[in-house]
Scaffold this motif. Structure first.
Motif, PDB file in Angstrom:
ATOM      1  N   HIS A  90      42.152  39.742  31.912  1.00 20.18           N
ATOM      2  CA  HIS A  90      43.021  40.862  32.252  1.00 20.18           C
ATOM      3  C   HIS A  90      43.097  41.052  33.763  1.00 20.18           C
ATOM      4  N   ARG A  91      44.303  41.242  34.232  1.00 20.89           N
ATOM      5  CA  ARG A  91      44.501  41.506  35.653  1.00 20.89           C
ATOM      6  C   ARG A  91      43.859  42.826  36.060  1.00 20.89           C
ATOM      7  N   ASP A  92      43.751  43.774  35.120  1.00 20.20           N
ATOM      8  CA  ASP A  92      43.165  45.080  35.417  1.00 20.20           C
ATOM      9  C   ASP A  92      41.808  45.275  34.733  1.00 20.20           C
ATOM     10  N   GLY A  93      41.256  44.220  34.148  1.00 19.55           N
ATOM     11  CA  GLY A  93      40.025  44.357  33.389  1.00 19.55           C
ATOM     12  C   GLY A  93      38.769  44.249  34.226  1.00 19.55           C
ATOM     13  N   PRO A  94      37.599  44.311  33.585  1.00 25.35           N
ATOM     14  CA  PRO A  94      36.324  44.307  34.318  1.00 25.35           C
ATOM     15  C   PRO A  94      36.036  42.972  35.010  1.00 25.35           C
ATOM     16  N   LEU A  95      36.752  41.900  34.641  1.00 26.04           N
ATOM     17  CA  LEU A  95      36.521  40.600  35.265  1.00 26.04           C
ATOM     18  C   LEU A  95      37.522  40.282  36.362  1.00 26.04           C
ATOM     19  N   ALA A  96      38.469  41.204  36.609  1.00 25.30           N
ATOM     20  CA  ALA A  96      39.560  40.920  37.549  1.00 25.30           C
ATOM     21  C   ALA A  96      39.049  40.575  38.944  1.00 25.30           C
ATOM     22  N   ALA A  97      38.010  41.246  39.385  1.00 27.59           N
ATOM     23  CA  ALA A  97      37.492  41.003  40.733  1.00 27.59           C
ATOM     24  C   ALA A  97      36.634  39.746  40.823  1.00 27.59           C
ATOM     25  N   HIS A  98      36.402  39.081  39.680  1.00 28.72           N
ATOM     26  CA  HIS A  98      35.481  37.941  39.658  1.00 28.72           C
ATOM     27  C   HIS A  98      36.185  36.636  39.283  1.00 28.72           C
ATOM     28  N   GLY A  99      37.514  36.599  39.417  1.00 31.42           N
ATOM     29  CA  GLY A  99      38.264  35.429  38.982  1.00 31.42           C
ATOM     30  C   GLY A  99      37.802  34.135  39.627  1.00 31.42           C
ATOM     31  N   GLU A 100      37.659  34.138  40.945  1.00 31.85           N
ATOM     32  CA  GLU A 100      37.246  32.914  41.640  1.00 31.85           C
ATOM     33  C   GLU A 100      35.846  32.484  41.224  1.00 31.85           C
ATOM     34  N   ALA A 101      34.943  33.441  41.047  1.00 30.18           N
ATOM     35  CA  ALA A 101      33.576  33.108  40.636  1.00 30.18           C
ATOM     36  C   ALA A 101      33.568  32.508  39.229  1.00 30.18           C
ATOM     37  N   LEU A 102      34.375  33.071  38.335  1.00 32.27           N
ATOM     38  CA  LEU A 102      34.463  32.515  36.983  1.00 32.27           C
ATOM     39  C   LEU A 102      34.931  31.069  37.021  1.00 32.27           C
ATOM     40  N   LEU A 103      35.982  30.826  37.795  1.00 31.93           N
ATOM     41  CA  LEU A 103      36.539  29.480  37.854  1.00 31.93           C
ATOM     42  C   LEU A 103      35.564  28.487  38.463  1.00 31.93           C
ATOM     43  N   ARG A 104      34.846  28.901  39.506  1.00 31.88           N
ATOM     44  CA  ARG A 104      33.871  28.001  40.114  1.00 31.88           C
ATOM     45  C   ARG A 104      32.772  27.618  39.124  1.00 31.88           C
ATOM     46  N   THR A 105      32.238  28.629  38.423  1.00 31.76           N
ATOM     47  CA  THR A 105      31.135  28.367  37.500  1.00 31.76           C
ATOM     48  C   THR A 105      31.591  27.534  36.316  1.00 31.76           C
ATOM     49  N   GLY A 159      49.727  36.317  41.814  1.00 33.80           N
ATOM     50  CA  GLY A 159      49.903  37.760  41.837  1.00 33.80           C
ATOM     51  C   GLY A 159      49.815  38.311  43.240  1.00 33.80           C
ATOM     52  N   GLU A 160      49.684  39.599  43.319  1.00 32.08           N
ATOM     53  CA  GLU A 160      49.578  40.280  44.609  1.00 32.08           C
ATOM     54  C   GLU A 160      48.125  40.338  45.051  1.00 32.08           C
ATOM     55  N   GLU A 161      47.922  40.562  46.326  1.00 33.33           N
ATOM     56  CA  GLU A 161      46.567  40.720  46.844  1.00 33.33           C
ATOM     57  C   GLU A 161      45.826  41.804  46.072  1.00 33.33           C
ATOM     58  N   GLY A 162      44.594  41.494  45.690  1.00 30.02           N
ATOM     59  CA  GLY A 162      43.756  42.499  45.050  1.00 30.02           C
ATOM     60  C   GLY A 162      44.018  42.663  43.573  1.00 30.02           C
ATOM     61  N   ASP A 163      44.834  41.788  42.942  1.00 31.56           N
ATOM     62  CA  ASP A 163      45.131  41.982  41.534  1.00 31.56           C
ATOM     63  C   ASP A 163      44.241  41.141  40.626  1.00 31.56           C
ATOM     64  N   GLY A 164      43.269  40.445  41.219  1.00 28.52           N
ATOM     65  CA  GLY A 164      42.381  39.632  40.409  1.00 28.52           C
ATOM     66  C   GLY A 164      42.783  38.175  40.337  1.00 28.52           C
ATOM     67  N   THR A 165      43.911  37.788  40.938  1.00 32.32           N
ATOM     68  CA  THR A 165      44.320  36.403  40.960  1.00 32.32           C
ATOM     69  C   THR A 165      43.590  35.683  42.086  1.00 32.32           C
ATOM     70  N   PRO A 166      42.954  34.526  41.821  1.00 32.02           N
ATOM     71  CA  PRO A 166      42.219  33.821  42.871  1.00 32.02           C
ATOM     72  C   PRO A 166      43.084  33.567  44.105  1.00 32.02           C
TER      73      PRO A 166
END
Length: 340
Positions: A276-291, A329-336
């Motif tokens: 989710h772009r607005d969900g609890p993982l939105a701020a961690h997108g890059e970390a998820l993808l790296r791991t 997406g836009e800056e800060g929307d959770g998109t890497p």
């Protein structure tokens, strides 16, 4: 009985379907059950809403009046539910994260990535063969993230508020009985496989079967497909020598089954992460993808046939830089940020 929003949805479904039978199917109801509910709604409102004929159901003048009001009301209610669901996700506790996955080697890596990003989270997971079902659950707020997959020309449809992050596109390999003569080859062709019975997935919400059929048709090879199965059942049909099949490149060989590349790499599979772009993982997108990317490389190394294929085709199945997500997406929307 008071008029409820669900009653308006029932009336709209009947009007759009043009018959109670088709409307019942779209609402996952029985036709007698829908007829009984319609009678109760008509009794409550004070008049017949539809003329029931052999060729279908058409709104009466009274029904047209009610439907006009329903069409005016329902979009606002749907928008309200969508907005409140999005707001609830923003406010949701990061201590509960629900993950879905198709049959791919990413689920464990995604769970570990979530735990690293949200150390105190309670993480649950469930698997589903169809990526479409999981994407629908994600869009409806029943999941926070998912490991999905698709094929060329069958990309997952975009959903408002959902980030789809392609991880890697890999070749599809052949799955053979270990005693099969073709198992001794370095690679096999679709033409060679077409002479044998196949075990194939069911043609349902996952479009794998459709994709296999379309590629085989383009190459002029249409194999016999007497067996429909998934997962362990499909593998067992191959193991005992009843059929050949196809599999993901990271499929781990086990006693009785052998994996071989397809000559010319005619089929491909794309791994996709979604959240989710607005969900609890939105701020961690890059970390998820790296791991998850690192975990995927581990899975590649554990599959000797695919590891050899990757060494011979170093640019054919590359992970994107930081696994850039689309749509951007836009800056800060959770998109890497690699996608911006």
């Amino acid at each position: 009985m008071d008029l409820e929003v669900r009653h308006l949805r029932v009336l709209r479904a009947i009007a759009e379907a043009g018959s109670l039978t088709r409307a019942a199917a779209s609402l996952s109801m029985t036709q007698p059950g829908l007829s009984a509910q319609l009678r109760r709604i008509e009794s409550m409102l004070g008049g017949a809403l539809f003329d029931r004929r052999q060729d279908g159901a058409r709104p009466t003048p009274f029904g047209e009046l009610v439907l006009a009001r329903a069409h005016a009301i329902l979009p606002g209610i749907d928008a309200l539910l969508s907005d409140t669901a999005r707001a609830a996700r923003r406010l949701a506790s990061p201590h509960r994260v629900r993950i879905g996955s198709v049959g791919a080697p990413l689920l464990g890596h995604l769970v570990m990535a979530v735990r690293e990003s949200l150390p105190g989270a309670e993480v649950t997971a469930r698997c589903q063969y169809s990526p479409g079902v999981l994407l629908g659950d994600l869009a409806a707020g029943r999941l926070e993230a998912a490991a999905l997959g698709d094929h060329p020309d069958q990309e997952l449809p975009p959903h408002d508020g959902i980030v789809l992050a392609p991880l890697v596109t890999e070749p599809v390999f052949a799955l053979l009985p270990s005693a099969h003569p073709l198992a001794a080859e370095e690679s096999v062709s679709l033409a060679q496989l077409a002479d044998h019975d196949w075990a194939v997935p069911r043609p349902d919400g996952d479009r794998t079967r459709e994709y296999w059929d379309s590629v085989c048709a383009l190459t002029g090879h249409r194999p016999a497909t007497p067996y429909e199965a998934e997962g362990r059942q499909l593998t067992e049909l191959v193991r005992v020598g009843l059929a050949v099949s196809l599999c993901q490149a990271t499929f781990l060989e086990s006693p009785g089954v052998t994996v071989r590349p397809l000559a010319g790499n005619p089929l491909w599979y794309r791994h996709v992460l979604a959240w989710h772009r607005d969900g609890p993982l939105a701020a961690h997108g890059e970390a998820l993808l790296r791991t998850v990317s690192a975990g995927y490389l581990t899975s590649c190394s554990a599959a000797p046939v695919y590891a050899r294929w990757r060494r011979r085709h170093p640019h054919a199945a590359r992970l994107p830089d930081c696994a850039a997500a689309v749509p951007c997406g836009e800056e800060g929307d959770g998109t890497p940020s690699a996608c911006r």
